[in-house]
Design a protein around this motif. Sequence first.
Motif, PDB file in Angstrom:
ATOM      1  N   SER A  10     -15.882  -4.708 -39.106  1.00  0.00           N
ATOM      2  CA  SER A  10     -17.277  -4.267 -39.224  1.00  0.00           C
ATOM      3  C   SER A  10     -18.191  -4.919 -38.186  1.00  0.00           C
ATOM      4  N   GLU A  30     -14.206  -0.968 -37.306  1.00  0.00           N
ATOM      5  CA  GLU A  30     -13.708  -0.396 -38.561  1.00  0.00           C
ATOM      6  C   GLU A  30     -13.997  -1.312 -39.747  1.00  0.00           C
ATOM      7  N   LYS A  31     -14.123  -0.682 -40.899  1.00  0.00           N
ATOM      8  CA  LYS A  31     -14.299  -1.414 -42.144  1.00  0.00           C
ATOM      9  C   LYS A  31     -12.910  -1.707 -42.735  1.00  0.00           C
ATOM     10  N   GLU A  36      -7.087   0.582 -41.849  1.00  0.00           N
ATOM     11  CA  GLU A  36      -7.769   1.054 -40.641  1.00  0.00           C
ATOM     12  C   GLU A  36      -7.950  -0.071 -39.622  1.00  0.00           C
ATOM     13  N   ARG A  40      -6.369  -0.313 -35.762  1.00  0.00           N
ATOM     14  CA  ARG A  40      -7.240  -0.456 -34.591  1.00  0.00           C
ATOM     15  C   ARG A  40      -6.917  -1.725 -33.804  1.00  0.00           C
TER      16      ARG A  40
END
Length: 75
Positions: A10, A30-31, A36, A40
């Motif tokens: 984040s 990305e959170k 996710e 990444r």
Amino acid sequence: MLIKVKVFPSSKKEETIKKSGNSFEVKVKEKPRRGEVNKRVSEILSFYFKIPKSKIRLIKGFKERNKIFEIKTTK
């Protein structure tokens, strides 16, 4: 080669910071949900080391901030 990665999810911008020989900090937008962030981080490391994503494997820290990745390099 094994590397230690401390992940900051984040974040406002994405960046990779080398702290020492095998220690990195990676900031991603990305959170932390449904893997996710891990996906990444693998993409970012792939770009950083200039190798295919298939040569990078998460070994430890699937749901933690501190992770260990295996980088397969062919020499």
